[in-house]
Design a protein around this motif. Structure first.
Motif, PDB file in Angstrom:
ATOM      1  N   PRO A   1       0.807  -1.229   0.000  1.00 28.71           N
ATOM      2  CA  PRO A   1       0.000   0.000   0.000  1.00 28.71           C
ATOM      3  C   PRO A   1       0.835   1.271   0.000  1.00 28.71           C
ATOM      4  O   PRO A   1       0.307   2.362  -0.261  1.00 28.71           O
ATOM      5  CB  PRO A   1      -0.829  -0.124   1.281  1.00 28.71           C
ATOM      6  N   ALA A   2       2.137   1.149   0.274  1.00 25.97           N
ATOM      7  CA  ALA A   2       3.010   2.326   0.243  1.00 25.97           C
ATOM      8  C   ALA A   2       3.434   2.679  -1.178  1.00 25.97           C
ATOM      9  O   ALA A   2       4.114   3.690  -1.389  1.00 25.97           O
ATOM     10  CB  ALA A   2       4.246   2.084   1.106  1.00 25.97           C
ATOM     11  N   GLY A   3       3.029   1.877  -2.153  1.00 23.40           N
ATOM     12  CA  GLY A   3       3.394   2.139  -3.543  1.00 23.40           C
ATOM     13  C   GLY A   3       4.367   1.111  -4.073  1.00 23.40           C
ATOM     14  O   GLY A   3       5.105   0.480  -3.311  1.00 23.40           O
ATOM     15  N   GLY A   4       4.353   0.931  -5.385  1.00 27.28           N
ATOM     16  CA  GLY A   4       5.199  -0.079  -6.001  1.00 27.28           C
ATOM     17  C   GLY A   4       6.610   0.418  -6.286  1.00 27.28           C
ATOM     18  O   GLY A   4       6.830   1.606  -6.514  1.00 27.28           O
ATOM     19  N   ASP A   5       7.563  -0.530  -6.270  1.00 29.26           N
ATOM     20  CA  ASP A   5       8.960  -0.213  -6.571  1.00 29.26           C
ATOM     21  C   ASP A   5       9.452  -0.841  -7.870  1.00 29.26           C
ATOM     22  O   ASP A   5      10.515  -0.475  -8.363  1.00 29.26           O
ATOM     23  CB  ASP A   5       9.871  -0.710  -5.431  1.00 29.26           C
ATOM     24  N   LEU A   6       8.692  -1.772  -8.414  1.00 30.37           N
ATOM     25  CA  LEU A   6       9.181  -2.514  -9.575  1.00 30.37           C
ATOM     26  C   LEU A   6       9.338  -1.638 -10.811  1.00 30.37           C
ATOM     27  O   LEU A   6      10.272  -1.812 -11.589  1.00 30.37           O
ATOM     28  CB  LEU A   6       8.252  -3.688  -9.887  1.00 30.37           C
ATOM     29  N   ARG A   7       8.421  -0.691 -11.001  1.00 28.96           N
ATOM     30  CA  ARG A   7       8.500   0.124 -12.215  1.00 28.96           C
ATOM     31  C   ARG A   7       9.788   0.930 -12.273  1.00 28.96           C
ATOM     32  O   ARG A   7      10.445   1.006 -13.305  1.00 28.96           O
ATOM     33  CB  ARG A   7       7.299   1.072 -12.314  1.00 28.96           C
ATOM     34  N   SER A   8      10.173   1.502 -11.153  1.00 29.00           N
ATOM     35  CA  SER A   8      11.394   2.302 -11.135  1.00 29.00           C
ATOM     36  C   SER A   8      12.636   1.443 -10.961  1.00 29.00           C
ATOM     37  O   SER A   8      13.762   1.939 -11.115  1.00 29.00           O
ATOM     38  CB  SER A   8      11.331   3.333  -9.999  1.00 29.00           C
ATOM     39  N   GLY A   9      12.452   0.160 -10.647  1.00 22.52           N
ATOM     40  CA  GLY A   9      13.572  -0.738 -10.444  1.00 22.52           C
ATOM     41  C   GLY A   9      13.715  -1.736 -11.569  1.00 22.52           C
ATOM     42  O   GLY A   9      14.182  -1.411 -12.661  1.00 22.52           O
ATOM     43  N   PHE A  10      13.273  -2.963 -11.333  1.00 20.81           N
ATOM     44  CA  PHE A  10      13.483  -4.046 -12.288  1.00 20.81           C
ATOM     45  C   PHE A  10      12.829  -3.776 -13.643  1.00 20.81           C
ATOM     46  O   PHE A  10      13.360  -4.155 -14.685  1.00 20.81           O
ATOM     47  CB  PHE A  10      12.953  -5.356 -11.710  1.00 20.81           C
ATOM     48  N   LEU A  11      11.682  -3.111 -13.655  1.00 22.74           N
ATOM     49  CA  LEU A  11      10.989  -2.859 -14.920  1.00 22.74           C
ATOM     50  C   LEU A  11      11.549  -1.659 -15.678  1.00 22.74           C
ATOM     51  O   LEU A  11      11.130  -1.397 -16.808  1.00 22.74           O
ATOM     52  CB  LEU A  11       9.495  -2.652 -14.657  1.00 22.74           C
ATOM     53  N   GLN A  12      12.481  -0.941 -15.053  1.00 24.03           N
ATOM     54  CA  GLN A  12      13.211   0.131 -15.722  1.00 24.03           C
ATOM     55  C   GLN A  12      12.315   1.135 -16.437  1.00 24.03           C
ATOM     56  O   GLN A  12      12.510   1.477 -17.605  1.00 24.03           O
ATOM     57  CB  GLN A  12      14.210  -0.465 -16.716  1.00 24.03           C
ATOM     58  N   GLY A  13      11.296   1.597 -15.713  1.00 21.97           N
ATOM     59  CA  GLY A  13      10.453   2.649 -16.252  1.00 21.97           C
ATOM     60  C   GLY A  13       9.487   2.208 -17.324  1.00 21.97           C
ATOM     61  O   GLY A  13       8.981   3.053 -18.086  1.00 21.97           O
ATOM     62  N   ALA A  14       9.198   0.920 -17.402  1.00 21.34           N
ATOM     63  CA  ALA A  14       8.243   0.428 -18.405  1.00 21.34           C
ATOM     64  C   ALA A  14       6.901   1.139 -18.245  1.00 21.34           C
ATOM     65  O   ALA A  14       6.525   1.567 -17.146  1.00 21.34           O
ATOM     66  CB  ALA A  14       8.055  -1.080 -18.257  1.00 21.34           C
ATOM     67  N   ASP A  15       6.179   1.272 -19.338  1.00 27.40           N
ATOM     68  CA  ASP A  15       4.889   1.955 -19.325  1.00 27.40           C
ATOM     69  C   ASP A  15       3.874   1.120 -18.554  1.00 27.40           C
ATOM     70  O   ASP A  15       3.424   0.065 -19.017  1.00 27.40           O
ATOM     71  CB  ASP A  15       4.410   2.178 -20.757  1.00 27.40           C
ATOM     72  N   THR A  16       3.512   1.575 -17.377  1.00 31.03           N
ATOM     73  CA  THR A  16       2.515   0.873 -16.563  1.00 31.03           C
ATOM     74  C   THR A  16       1.302   1.765 -16.292  1.00 31.03           C
ATOM     75  O   THR A  16       0.545   1.517 -15.362  1.00 31.03           O
ATOM     76  CB  THR A  16       3.134   0.425 -15.220  1.00 31.03           C
ATOM     77  N   ALA A  17       1.115   2.776 -17.126  1.00 28.59           N
ATOM     78  CA  ALA A  17       0.037   3.741 -16.894  1.00 28.59           C
ATOM     79  C   ALA A  17      -1.328   3.066 -16.817  1.00 28.59           C
ATOM     80  O   ALA A  17      -2.196   3.475 -16.037  1.00 28.59           O
ATOM     81  CB  ALA A  17       0.041   4.794 -17.997  1.00 28.59           C
ATOM     82  N   HIS A  18      -1.545   2.044 -17.640  1.00 36.37           N
ATOM     83  CA  HIS A  18      -2.826   1.336 -17.647  1.00 36.37           C
ATOM     84  C   HIS A  18      -2.662  -0.116 -17.228  1.00 36.37           C
ATOM     85  O   HIS A  18      -3.567  -0.926 -17.422  1.00 36.37           O
ATOM     86  CB  HIS A  18      -3.455   1.413 -19.038  1.00 36.37           C
ATOM     87  N   ARG A  19      -1.511  -0.432 -16.661  1.00 32.97           N
ATOM     88  CA  ARG A  19      -1.222  -1.806 -16.267  1.00 32.97           C
ATOM     89  C   ARG A  19      -0.674  -1.794 -14.847  1.00 32.97           C
ATOM     90  O   ARG A  19       0.512  -1.930 -14.621  1.00 32.97           O
ATOM     91  CB  ARG A  19      -0.205  -2.434 -17.226  1.00 32.97           C
ATOM     92  N   ASN A  20      -1.558  -1.633 -13.907  1.00 34.28           N
ATOM     93  CA  ASN A  20      -1.150  -1.606 -12.512  1.00 34.28           C
ATOM     94  C   ASN A  20      -2.352  -1.908 -11.628  1.00 34.28           C
ATOM     95  O   ASN A  20      -3.493  -2.011 -12.100  1.00 34.28           O
ATOM     96  CB  ASN A  20      -0.514  -0.258 -12.141  1.00 34.28           C
ATOM     97  N   LEU A  21      -2.082  -2.049 -10.351  1.00 31.59           N
ATOM     98  CA  LEU A  21      -3.121  -2.445  -9.408  1.00 31.59           C
ATOM     99  C   LEU A  21      -4.228  -1.408  -9.294  1.00 31.59           C
ATOM    100  O   LEU A  21      -5.399  -1.752  -9.111  1.00 31.59           O
ATOM    101  CB  LEU A  21      -2.473  -2.687  -8.039  1.00 31.59           C
ATOM    102  N   LEU A  22      -3.884  -0.133  -9.410  1.00 28.44           N
ATOM    103  CA  LEU A  22      -4.896   0.913  -9.320  1.00 28.44           C
ATOM    104  C   LEU A  22      -5.898   0.807 -10.464  1.00 28.44           C
ATOM    105  O   LEU A  22      -7.105   1.006 -10.276  1.00 28.44           O
ATOM    106  CB  LEU A  22      -4.236   2.289  -9.316  1.00 28.44           C
ATOM    107  N   GLU A  23      -5.413   0.482 -11.655  1.00 28.75           N
ATOM    108  CA  GLU A  23      -6.316   0.311 -12.800  1.00 28.75           C
ATOM    109  C   GLU A  23      -7.254  -0.873 -12.585  1.00 28.75           C
ATOM    110  O   GLU A  23      -8.419  -0.835 -12.982  1.00 28.75           O
ATOM    111  CB  GLU A  23      -5.498   0.111 -14.076  1.00 28.75           C
TER     112      GLU A  23
END
Length: 277
Positions: A36-58
């Motif tokens: 619930p504190a927010g995800g770390d994978l996008r800025s880490g292992f996923l290297q900034g991959a586009d997750t704008a419409h592909r995440n838990l909030l969506e």
């Protein structure tokens, strides 16, 4: 099987452990970043991959109109294209949305029971690994924890980590016993960093079901994608993660609480791919 990973305090490595287990899991698997504190994978292992419409909030937004396995699959990324048997649902884009997920979890669990991969070799629903973050967070996803076949507290074998984890482990064990009647579902995944042995951890009431080697270089590869070539499938860290994954699955089977297959399903081949991972 549903495995939830959590921690007491500090940064014992829950996200890195969850990712390592996912990459070495013996069956098709979905990693859900539910911290619930927010995800770390996008800025880490996923290297900034586009997750704008592909995440838990969506996924949470979809609940307003009903939620099924296809909705989850459409918002996942594949860590192993073209096989697509290791999926990830990236977490919240920030730390301010955790309170709004409470209504999501019951329907999310129902939908997960129908999530399958297309390959007929795997006719059963995929296993699910959940990064729940710290257990003292006010919006900790308790509904997932209560439904889990195994709940693993990630702890380092240091005095500081053990002392921090012990009261949380006792509280969580009591909670699971009261709410679910399954206190034995709680175990520990120990990162062997310090001087404590697995036997000593068990002596203070920490039931260690799996261990992973302390490897800062490998952890940095998984948390930041730094020096990726230095982490091979034969590395000590990934071998340890593979053994830990098998041990956690075995624990779920031995305690008799592994989730059985559900009818229906959706092909996980519909997920979006992250090329080059």
């Amino acid at each position: 099987m549903l495995l939830c990973l959590t921690s007491a305090k500090g940064s014992p490595g829950v996200t890195t452990t969850a990712l390592a287990l996912t990459l070495t899991w013996p069956r098709p698997v979905l990693l859900v970043e539910a911290d619930p504190a927010g995800g770390d994978l996008r800025s880490g292992f996923l290297q900034g991959a586009d997750t704008a419409h592909r995440n838990l909030l969506e996924v949470a937004h979809t609940v307003r109109h009903g939620l099924d396995a296809a909705d989850i699959a459409a918002r996942c990324l594949a860590l192993d294209p073209p096989e697509r048997t290791r999926l990830v649902l990236p977490g919240l884009p920030g730390p301010f949305h955790g309170a709004g997920l409470r209504a999501l979890w019951p329907r999310f669990l129902d939908a997960l029971a129908h999530l399958k991969v297309r390959d007929p070799v795997w006719p059963a629903p995929v296993d699910v690994v959940v990064d729940c973050g710290r257990m003292d967070h006010p919006h900790m996803p308790w509904r997932l924890v209560e439904a889990a076949d195994v709940v693993a507290v990630v702890v380092r074998t240091t005095l500081r980590s053990v002392l921090a984890a012990q009261p949380h482990v006792e509280h969580l064990r009591a909670t699971l016993g009261q709410v679910t009647g399954r206190p034995a579902a709680l175990v520990a995944a120990a990162i062997t960093e310090g001087s404590y042995s697995v036997g000593e951890l068990r002596a203070v009431g920490v039931d260690v079901a799996a261990t992973l080697p302390h490897d800062p270089v490998a952890a940095r590869v998984l948390s930041e994608r730094a020096g990726r070539r230095g982490l091979s499938a034969r590395s000590q860290f990934l071998r340890g993660a593979r053994t830990a994954a098998a041990a956690l699955r075995e624990r779920a089977a031995r305690t008799g609480h592994a989730t059985g297959p559900a009818p229906g399903g959706v092909a996980a081949g519909e997920v979006a791919r992250v090329h080059g991972l």
